[in-house]
Every structure is written in structure tokens, then in C-alpha cells.
Scaffold this motif. Structure first.
Motif, PDB file in Angstrom:
ATOM      1  N   ALA A 158       0.840  -1.192   0.000  1.00  0.00           N
ATOM      2  CA  ALA A 158       0.000   0.000   0.000  1.00  0.00           C
ATOM      3  C   ALA A 158       0.873   1.240   0.000  1.00  0.00           C
ATOM      4  CB  ALA A 158      -0.910  -0.011   1.231  1.00  0.00           C
ATOM      5  N   GLN A 159       0.367   2.291  -0.614  1.00  0.00           N
ATOM      6  CA  GLN A 159       1.062   3.582  -0.651  1.00  0.00           C
ATOM      7  C   GLN A 159       2.471   3.442  -1.236  1.00  0.00           C
ATOM      8  OE1 GLN A 159       0.665   4.317   3.546  1.00  0.00           O
ATOM      9  NE2 GLN A 159      -1.163   5.553   3.265  1.00  0.00           N
ATOM     10  N   GLY A 160       2.610   2.568  -2.215  1.00  0.00           N
ATOM     11  CA  GLY A 160       3.911   2.367  -2.835  1.00  0.00           C
ATOM     12  C   GLY A 160       4.187   3.399  -3.915  1.00  0.00           C
ATOM     13  N   CYS A 161       5.420   3.423  -4.387  1.00  0.00           N
ATOM     14  CA  CYS A 161       5.842   4.364  -5.426  1.00  0.00           C
ATOM     15  C   CYS A 161       6.621   3.627  -6.502  1.00  0.00           C
ATOM     16  CB  CYS A 161       6.731   5.461  -4.833  1.00  0.00           C
ATOM     17  SG  CYS A 161       5.933   6.450  -3.571  1.00  0.00           S
ATOM     18  N   ARG A 162       6.683   4.205  -7.676  1.00  0.00           N
ATOM     19  CA  ARG A 162       7.532   3.685  -8.742  1.00  0.00           C
ATOM     20  C   ARG A 162       8.256   4.854  -9.388  1.00  0.00           C
ATOM     21  NH1 ARG A 162       4.577   4.739 -13.397  1.00  0.00           N
ATOM     22  NH2 ARG A 162       2.307   4.845 -13.112  1.00  0.00           N
ATOM     23  N   PRO A 163       9.430   4.628  -9.939  1.00  0.00           N
ATOM     24  CA  PRO A 163      10.209   5.733 -10.498  1.00  0.00           C
ATOM     25  C   PRO A 163       9.627   6.260 -11.805  1.00  0.00           C
ATOM     26  CG  PRO A 163      11.311   3.646 -10.884  1.00  0.00           C
ATOM     27  CD  PRO A 163      10.149   3.349  -9.994  1.00  0.00           C
ATOM     28  N   VAL A 164       9.712   7.561 -11.994  1.00  0.00           N
ATOM     29  CA  VAL A 164       9.326   8.215 -13.246  1.00  0.00           C
ATOM     30  C   VAL A 164      10.392   9.245 -13.591  1.00  0.00           C
ATOM     31  CG1 VAL A 164       6.840   7.896 -12.937  1.00  0.00           C
ATOM     32  CG2 VAL A 164       7.930   9.939 -12.026  1.00  0.00           C
ATOM     33  N   GLY A 165      10.610   9.455 -14.879  1.00  0.00           N
ATOM     34  CA  GLY A 165      11.569  10.463 -15.299  1.00  0.00           C
ATOM     35  C   GLY A 165      13.004  10.021 -15.109  1.00  0.00           C
ATOM     36  N   PRO A 166      13.947  10.851 -15.553  1.00  0.00           N
ATOM     37  CA  PRO A 166      15.370  10.518 -15.432  1.00  0.00           C
ATOM     38  C   PRO A 166      15.907  10.801 -14.035  1.00  0.00           C
ATOM     39  CG  PRO A 166      15.107  12.647 -16.479  1.00  0.00           C
ATOM     40  CD  PRO A 166      13.719  12.106 -16.274  1.00  0.00           C
ATOM     41  N   LEU A 167      17.165  10.428 -13.801  1.00  0.00           N
ATOM     42  CA  LEU A 167      17.849  10.739 -12.548  1.00  0.00           C
ATOM     43  C   LEU A 167      18.478  12.126 -12.646  1.00  0.00           C
ATOM     44  CD1 LEU A 167      19.673   7.338 -11.985  1.00  0.00           C
ATOM     45  CD2 LEU A 167      17.529   8.096 -10.946  1.00  0.00           C
ATOM     46  N   PHE A 168      18.490  12.851 -11.524  1.00  0.00           N
ATOM     47  CA  PHE A 168      19.081  14.187 -11.473  1.00  0.00           C
ATOM     48  C   PHE A 168      20.059  14.269 -10.314  1.00  0.00           C
ATOM     49  CE2 PHE A 168      14.835  14.768 -13.313  1.00  0.00           C
ATOM     50  CZ  PHE A 168      15.148  15.437 -14.493  1.00  0.00           C
ATOM     51  N   GLY A 169      21.141  14.999 -10.505  1.00  0.00           N
ATOM     52  CA  GLY A 169      22.087  15.237  -9.429  1.00  0.00           C
ATOM     53  C   GLY A 169      21.748  16.515  -8.685  1.00  0.00           C
ATOM     54  N   VAL A 170      21.889  16.491  -7.361  1.00  0.00           N
ATOM     55  CA  VAL A 170      21.634  17.690  -6.547  1.00  0.00           C
ATOM     56  C   VAL A 170      22.859  18.594  -6.639  1.00  0.00           C
ATOM     57  CG1 VAL A 170      21.166  18.569  -4.241  1.00  0.00           C
ATOM     58  CG2 VAL A 170      20.138  16.399  -4.978  1.00  0.00           C
ATOM     59  N   THR A 171      22.673  19.808  -7.143  1.00  0.00           N
ATOM     60  CA  THR A 171      23.799  20.739  -7.310  1.00  0.00           C
ATOM     61  C   THR A 171      23.765  21.906  -6.316  1.00  0.00           C
ATOM     62  OG1 THR A 171      22.508  21.819  -9.077  1.00  0.00           O
ATOM     63  CG2 THR A 171      24.179  20.207  -9.739  1.00  0.00           C
ATOM     64  N   GLU A 172      22.646  22.075  -5.614  1.00  0.00           N
ATOM     65  CA  GLU A 172      22.570  23.150  -4.618  1.00  0.00           C
ATOM     66  C   GLU A 172      21.543  22.762  -3.567  1.00  0.00           C
ATOM     67  OE1 GLU A 172      23.785  26.614  -2.825  1.00  0.00           O
ATOM     68  OE2 GLU A 172      24.520  25.944  -4.781  1.00  0.00           O
ATOM     69  N   ALA A 173      21.932  22.888  -2.294  1.00  0.00           N
ATOM     70  CA  ALA A 173      21.018  22.566  -1.203  1.00  0.00           C
ATOM     71  C   ALA A 173      21.263  23.498  -0.037  1.00  0.00           C
ATOM     72  CB  ALA A 173      21.196  21.116  -0.766  1.00  0.00           C
ATOM     73  N   ASN A 174      20.234  23.704   0.769  1.00  0.00           N
ATOM     74  CA  ASN A 174      20.332  24.516   1.971  1.00  0.00           C
ATOM     75  C   ASN A 174      19.770  23.686   3.114  1.00  0.00           C
ATOM     76  OD1 ASN A 174      20.426  26.461   3.946  1.00  0.00           O
ATOM     77  ND2 ASN A 174      18.851  27.767   3.050  1.00  0.00           N
ATOM     78  N   GLY A 175      20.677  23.027   3.861  1.00  0.00           N
ATOM     79  CA  GLY A 175      20.226  22.098   4.882  1.00  0.00           C
ATOM     80  C   GLY A 175      19.531  20.924   4.220  1.00  0.00           C
ATOM     81  N   SER A 176      18.275  20.654   4.599  1.00  0.00           N
ATOM     82  CA  SER A 176      17.519  19.561   4.001  1.00  0.00           C
ATOM     83  C   SER A 176      16.715  20.004   2.776  1.00  0.00           C
ATOM     84  CB  SER A 176      16.574  18.951   5.044  1.00  0.00           C
ATOM     85  OG  SER A 176      15.654  19.940   5.501  1.00  0.00           O
ATOM     86  N   MET A 177      16.818  21.263   2.419  1.00  0.00           N
ATOM     87  CA  MET A 177      16.066  21.812   1.296  1.00  0.00           C
ATOM     88  C   MET A 177      16.888  21.715   0.014  1.00  0.00           C
ATOM     89  SD  MET A 177      13.210  23.371   0.351  1.00  0.00           S
ATOM     90  CE  MET A 177      12.560  24.126   1.856  1.00  0.00           C
TER      91      MET A 177
END
Length: 234
Positions: free
Chosen positions: A164-183
């Protein structure tokens, strides 16, 4: 049974077991959420109980098991698991355990009980903080902290499980290039919201998937450090 009744859990299961009679096997658990009759309650301060009943045909079998502080599960190579699984190709089980039970060992044993693995459904109980009462029970008996209880189904009855409440991947993979803490602020040097908009509004999704996203939102997952890109989740 909801957490509201944790302190009288044993009394409740004894009463229920007596009312159902000796020919009924009752598996009970204290849960963080209780659902029944189209109603769901996940508030621990609200009293709630739900009962799911079934009648086994003569061609089906039921095997009860319990492992706890005084009865550790045998190794997965033990023939005892084959007895619980009644020598089936893929036996089915319903199991409930508290968080201190040897859950992994029990799951490994149950999986070894069938020639092709096993199907196991169930969950972990949710004890109330500061209450030492049992949170799992078989028939009218509650078992102490560190216990796992369950039943094995055999013969003409088995289980099919879904997530229940499962997920499946959509779209390509992206690299995180900028973050502010957990954002996360940027993906591939572009604003994160802009990238997510291209997935939702672009050609990555079918019309049905777009309706699902509109109704339920988009969940973004992150690969653990050291994992390969192929194991990442978008």
C-alpha cells in the motif's frame, strides 16, 4: 486494538477469545492505526478496535506459532520451519511482532519453510510510551515484550500481498547541485521546482500518471551515499 487500550489489551483479548469460542484462533495486536467499516483512526488518544473474521474450508490448515524472550526462533536451516510451513512450495503467514522481537530471524526462518520462499503479511505493534503491557496476543493470552506471534496457512488457502502507498520511479535521474540544509534548491544547476515541473508537465507521464500526481503529489527519493546511479530512485 488502538494504543488507547494498550493498558487493558490482555483483558480485551481474553474477553474476545471467550466470546468467539475455543474453535476460533484469534491473533491480536496493538496498532498505531485501526481501520474497519470504511473508517480509519490513527489518533492514539481515540479508543478503537476492529475485528477481521474468516472461516477456513475443510481443505485448509492453520498452524499457530510464537517466538519470544524465552523461546528464540531456531536457525533457518532447522526442520522446524518446514513443519510450520507444512511442506508447501510457497506457504503463507500472517505475523505480528513488537519492535524488540527477533523479527529478522523469524522472517528468515519463515522464508526457508517453503521450497520457493514464503508469503508473509503483518506488521509491527505500536506500544504506548511508558506502558509495559503486551502488544501482541494469541487467543486470550498476551505475550511479553520481544514476542512475535503468527499463523501459517496451508492447503487451499493462501495469501497474495501488495504494498500500500507504494511508489515507482518516473523520469530521469538528477544530481543535486545546490542545497540549503535539508532543502534541495537546484537539480543539474537548475531550480529544483523547474525540473520537477518538466517531469509533471512534460512527456514523461501518461495522462493517468498526471492525474495521480495531481491528486497525490510527487515523492522524490535520494540515493544513499555510495550507491550506483542504477539503484537510485526518482
Amino acid at each position: 486494538v488502538s494504543q488507547k487500550y494498550n493498558d487493558i489489551f490482555e483483558e480485551l483479548v481474553r474477553t474476545a477469545s471467550d466470546a468467539l469460542g475455543k474453535d476460533t484462533t484469534l491473533l491480536s495486536v496493538v496498532g498505531g492505526g485501526v481501520i474497519g467499516g470504511g473508517t480509519e483512526s490513527d489518533d492514539p488518544t481515540i479508543p478503537a478496535m476492529s475485528l477481521l473474521c474468516g472461516v477456513l474450508p475443510p481443505s485448509a490448515g492453520l498452524e499457530v506459532f510464537m517466538f519470544g524472550p524465552d523461546e528464540a526462533p531456531p536457525p533457518s536451516s532447522s526442520k522446524a520451519w518446514k513443519a510450520i510451513g507444512r511442506e508447501q512450495d510457497t506457504p503463507s503467514y500472517v505475523m505480528f511482532a513488537d519492535g524488540f522481537a527477533p523479527i529478522q530471524s523469524v522472517l528468515e526462518g519463515l522464508d526457508s519453510s517453503g521450497k520457493s520462499g514464503a508469503v508473509v503479511a503483518g506488521g509491527i505493534s505500536c506500544p504506548t510510551f511508558g506502558v509495559e503491557s503486551p502488544t501482541v496476543a494469541i487467543n486470550g493470552k498476551g505475550y511479553p515484550r520481544g514476542s512475535a506471534v503468527g499463523v501459517g496457512l496451508s492447503g487451499s488457502v493462501g495469501l497474495q500481498v501488495v504494498t500500500a502507498q507504494g511508489c515507482r520511479p518516473v523520469g530521469p535521474l538528477f544530481g543535486v547541485t545546490e542545497a540549503n540544509g535539508s532543502m534541495v534548491e537546484e537539480l543539474e544547476n537548475k531550480p529544483a521546482m523547474e525540473i520537477l515541473s518538466t517531469i509533471v508537465e512534460g512527456d514523461y507521464l501518461t495522462d493517468e500518471d498526471k492525474a495521480l500526481v495531481e491528486a497525490n503529489g510527487l515523492l522524490c527519493g535520494f540515493a544513499a551515499r555510495g550507491e550506483s546511479a542504477s539503484s537510485s530512485v526518482t
